[in-house]
Design a protein around this motif. Structure first.
Motif, PDB file in Angstrom:
ATOM      1  N   LEU A   1       0.810  -1.216   0.000  1.00 36.36           N
ATOM      2  CA  LEU A   1       0.000   0.000   0.000  1.00 36.36           C
ATOM      3  C   LEU A   1       0.842   1.264   0.000  1.00 36.36           C
ATOM      4  O   LEU A   1       0.444   2.278  -0.578  1.00 36.36           O
ATOM      5  N   ARG A   2       2.015   1.219   0.611  1.00 39.69           N
ATOM      6  CA  ARG A   2       2.886   2.394   0.607  1.00 39.69           C
ATOM      7  C   ARG A   2       3.301   2.750  -0.818  1.00 39.69           C
ATOM      8  O   ARG A   2       3.271   3.919  -1.218  1.00 39.69           O
ATOM      9  N   ASP A   3       3.675   1.740  -1.606  1.00 32.21           N
ATOM     10  CA  ASP A   3       4.055   1.986  -2.999  1.00 32.21           C
ATOM     11  C   ASP A   3       2.861   2.442  -3.829  1.00 32.21           C
ATOM     12  O   ASP A   3       2.987   3.302  -4.708  1.00 32.21           O
ATOM     13  N   ILE A   4       1.690   1.880  -3.545  1.00 28.35           N
ATOM     14  CA  ILE A   4       0.487   2.262  -4.286  1.00 28.35           C
ATOM     15  C   ILE A   4       0.133   3.720  -4.022  1.00 28.35           C
ATOM     16  O   ILE A   4      -0.142   4.492  -4.956  1.00 28.35           O
ATOM     17  N   LEU A   5       0.155   4.132  -2.763  1.00 22.27           N
ATOM     18  CA  LEU A   5      -0.190   5.509  -2.427  1.00 22.27           C
ATOM     19  C   LEU A   5       0.831   6.496  -2.984  1.00 22.27           C
ATOM     20  O   LEU A   5       0.469   7.596  -3.428  1.00 22.27           O
ATOM     21  N   THR A   6       2.114   6.111  -2.983  1.00 27.27           N
ATOM     22  CA  THR A   6       3.143   6.973  -3.567  1.00 27.27           C
ATOM     23  C   THR A   6       2.893   7.167  -5.057  1.00 27.27           C
ATOM     24  O   THR A   6       3.016   8.284  -5.589  1.00 27.27           O
ATOM     25  N   THR A   7       2.519   6.090  -5.739  1.00 35.16           N
ATOM     26  CA  THR A   7       2.226   6.177  -7.175  1.00 35.16           C
ATOM     27  C   THR A   7       0.996   7.023  -7.438  1.00 35.16           C
ATOM     28  O   THR A   7       0.979   7.853  -8.360  1.00 35.16           O
ATOM     29  N   LEU A   8      -0.046   6.844  -6.640  1.00 35.32           N
ATOM     30  CA  LEU A   8      -1.270   7.631  -6.831  1.00 35.32           C
ATOM     31  C   LEU A   8      -1.027   9.109  -6.537  1.00 35.32           C
ATOM     32  O   LEU A   8      -1.615   9.976  -7.194  1.00 35.32           O
ATOM     33  N   GLU A   9      -0.168   9.392  -5.563  1.00 30.35           N
ATOM     34  CA  GLU A   9       0.183  10.789  -5.287  1.00 30.35           C
ATOM     35  C   GLU A   9       0.832  11.429  -6.507  1.00 30.35           C
ATOM     36  O   GLU A   9       0.551  12.573  -6.863  1.00 30.35           O
ATOM     37  N   ALA A  10       1.732  10.669  -7.165  1.00 27.40           N
ATOM     38  CA  ALA A  10       2.453  11.209  -8.317  1.00 27.40           C
ATOM     39  C   ALA A  10       1.560  11.319  -9.551  1.00 27.40           C
ATOM     40  O   ALA A  10       1.655  12.290 -10.308  1.00 27.40           O
ATOM     41  N   GLU A  11       0.687  10.337  -9.760  1.00 23.68           N
ATOM     42  CA  GLU A  11      -0.145  10.313 -10.969  1.00 23.68           C
ATOM     43  C   GLU A  11      -1.362  11.221 -10.857  1.00 23.68           C
ATOM     44  O   GLU A  11      -1.848  11.727 -11.870  1.00 23.68           O
ATOM     45  N   ALA A  12      -1.888  11.402  -9.639  1.00 23.72           N
ATOM     46  CA  ALA A  12      -3.077  12.225  -9.385  1.00 23.72           C
ATOM     47  C   ALA A  12      -4.225  11.862 -10.325  1.00 23.72           C
ATOM     48  O   ALA A  12      -4.694  12.682 -11.108  1.00 23.72           O
ATOM     49  N   PRO A  13      -4.724  10.626 -10.274  1.00 28.68           N
ATOM     50  CA  PRO A  13      -5.822  10.231 -11.157  1.00 28.68           C
ATOM     51  C   PRO A  13      -7.156  10.782 -10.674  1.00 28.68           C
ATOM     52  O   PRO A  13      -7.293  11.255  -9.536  1.00 28.68           O
ATOM     53  N   ASP A  14      -8.157  10.721 -11.549  1.00 27.92           N
ATOM     54  CA  ASP A  14      -9.517  11.062 -11.143  1.00 27.92           C
ATOM     55  C   ASP A  14     -10.172   9.889 -10.425  1.00 27.92           C
ATOM     56  O   ASP A  14     -11.009  10.089  -9.541  1.00 27.92           O
ATOM     57  N   LEU A  15      -9.806   8.673 -10.819  1.00 26.17           N
ATOM     58  CA  LEU A  15     -10.386   7.468 -10.236  1.00 26.17           C
ATOM     59  C   LEU A  15      -9.296   6.418 -10.045  1.00 26.17           C
ATOM     60  O   LEU A  15      -8.503   6.168 -10.961  1.00 26.17           O
ATOM     61  N   ALA A  16      -9.256   5.817  -8.862  1.00 20.46           N
ATOM     62  CA  ALA A  16      -8.328   4.725  -8.575  1.00 20.46           C
ATOM     63  C   ALA A  16      -9.151   3.526  -8.111  1.00 20.46           C
ATOM     64  O   ALA A  16      -9.976   3.646  -7.201  1.00 20.46           O
ATOM     65  N   ILE A  17      -8.928   2.373  -8.741  1.00 23.53           N
ATOM     66  CA  ILE A  17      -9.639   1.148  -8.400  1.00 23.53           C
ATOM     67  C   ILE A  17      -8.643   0.179  -7.769  1.00 23.53           C
ATOM     68  O   ILE A  17      -7.597  -0.108  -8.353  1.00 23.53           O
ATOM     69  N   ILE A  18      -8.948  -0.306  -6.579  1.00 20.80           N
ATOM     70  CA  ILE A  18      -8.086  -1.229  -5.842  1.00 20.80           C
ATOM     71  C   ILE A  18      -8.784  -2.589  -5.784  1.00 20.80           C
ATOM     72  O   ILE A  18      -9.839  -2.728  -5.159  1.00 20.80           O
ATOM     73  N   ASP A  19      -8.208  -3.580  -6.419  1.00 22.01           N
ATOM     74  CA  ASP A  19      -8.820  -4.907  -6.540  1.00 22.01           C
ATOM     75  C   ASP A  19      -7.844  -5.969  -6.000  1.00 22.01           C
ATOM     76  O   ASP A  19      -6.932  -6.381  -6.712  1.00 22.01           O
TER      77      ASP A  19
END
Length: 290
Positions: free
Chosen positions: A154-172
Motif C-alpha cells: 500500500l505504501r508503494d500504491i499511495l506513492t504512485t497515486l500521489e504522483a499520478e493524481a488520477p480522477d479514479l483509482a480502483i483497488i482490486d
C-alpha cells in the motif's frame, strides 16, 4: 502511560474478544480468532495532553450547499446506482462473491470513465497486468487509456497515486493489500481496516475517487471488519448466481444518493451488458410456463 492491551479479533465478523477461543461467540465461526495489537491505547488522561486544538467553524442547517459534482461513465445502470455518477473525493466499496464478476464490472466501468476523459488507475492485487490485459481484450476494451499496475504494497500504491493524481483509482481487492506499519498478514482484520483507512483518507485529502473491491463471506457480508463499511461513502453489492446470466448491482449505503437503487446486468461472452428494461425481464420470467 498504560501499555495497550492485546485484543483477540475474529477475522470473519470483526468481533473483539478478551481472550482466545476456538469459536467466535458473535458469528459462530471456528478457528477465526487471532491475536492482534490495537491501533491505540484508547482514551485516557494523557491521550491528548494539555495542548488545546484549534477552534472549528460552525454552520447551521439553513446554510445552502451546492450539490457535489458528478462524473458519469456512460453506463446508465452503474451511474444510477452510484446516485447519478461518481463524486470526487469519495470512497466506494464494491462487494460480491468471488468469481461473480466484480473485476469485470469495474474494468468495464474504468474503461468507460477513461473514454469519457477521466484519468483512471486500476491496481490489481490478485492478478498480473498481463491477465488484466487479456480480460480487457476479450471485453473489447484494449483501446481504453486505463493505466494498470499489479501491486499489494500500500505504501508503494499511495506513492504512485500521489504522483499520478488520477480522477479514479480502483483497488482490486482490499483483502490483498498490506501496510508495512501493521504487523499482521494480508487479509487480516488489522490489515484490511488499516488499508481501508489509508485509502479513504487519501481519497478525501487528494480529491481522488477511490473504489475498493471486497469479497464477501458465505453469510453474505463483506470479509473483514464491518468498520470498513462505515469508513467509505458508498457500499455496493454485486449479486447473482453463477449458473444464471443475470447480475444485480445493489446500493446498500450511499452518502450522495439513495441507498435503494439497483442496476441489472447480463453476463455475456463479451462481458456485462446493461439490461435496459429489467421489469420486462422479471415479468417474462414470471409468465414463463413451469
Amino acid at each position: 502511560m498504560a501499555k495497550p492491551v492485546t485484543q483477540f479479533i475474529c477475522s470473519a465478523c470483526g468481533a473483539t474478544h478478551k481472550k482466545w477461543s476456538g469459536r467466535c461467540e458473535a458469528c459462530g465461526e471456528w478457528n477465526c480468532i487471532s491475536e492482534e495489537a490495537p491501533l491505540s491505547a484508547g482514551p485516557g488522561k494523557a491521550a491528548l495532553g494539555a495542548a488545546k486544538g484549534r477552534r472549528i467553524g460552525l454552520s447551521d442547517l439553513r446554510t445552502q450547499e451546492t450539490p457535489p459534482p458528478r462524473r458519469t461513465s456512460g453506463m446508465a445502470e452503474f451511474d444510477r446506482v452510484l446516485g447519478g455518477g461518481l463524486v470526487p473525493a469519495s470512497a466506494t466499496l464494491v462487494g460480491g462473491d468471488p468469481g461473480i464478476g466484480k473485476s469485470t464490472l469495474l474494468l468495464q466501468a474504468a474503461a468507460s470513465f477513461a473514454r469519457a476523459g477521466a484519468k483512471v488507475v486500476y491496481v490489481s492485487g490478485e492478478e498480473a497486468t498481463a491477465q488484466v490485459r487479456m480480460r480487457a481484450q476479450r471485453l473489447g476494451l484494449a483501446d481504453s487509456a486505463v493505466m494498470l499496475a499489479a501491486e499489494t504494497n500500500l505504501r508503494d500504491i499511495l506513492t504512485t497515486l500521489e504522483a499520478e493524481a488520477p480522477d479514479l483509482a480502483i483497488i482490486d481487492s482490499i483483502q490483498t493489500m498490506w501496510l508495512d506499519t501493521v504487523e499482521a498478514a494480508p487479509g487480516s482484520v488489522s490489515q484490511v481496516r488499516a488499508s481501508a483507512h489509508e485509502l479513504t483518507t487519501f481519497a478525501k485529502r487528494r480529491g481522488v475517487s477511490v473504489m475498493l473491491v471486497g469479497h464477501v463471506t458465505k453469510e453474505g457480508q463483506i470479509a473483514g471488519p464491518r468498520v470498513v463499511e462505515h469508513m467509505v461513502d458508498t457500499v455496493l453489492y454485486f449479486e447473482g448466481e453463477r449458473g444464471h446470466q443475470f447480475r444485480i448491482l445493489r446500493s446498500v449505503k450511499n452518502r450522495f444518493g439513495p441507498a435503494d437503487e439497483i442496476g441489472v446486468f447480463e453476463m455475456t461472452g463479451a462481458g456485462l451488458a446493461e439490461v435496459a428494461n429489467p421489469s420486462a425481464l422479471f415479468l417474462s420470467d414470471r409468465d414463463a410456463p413451469a
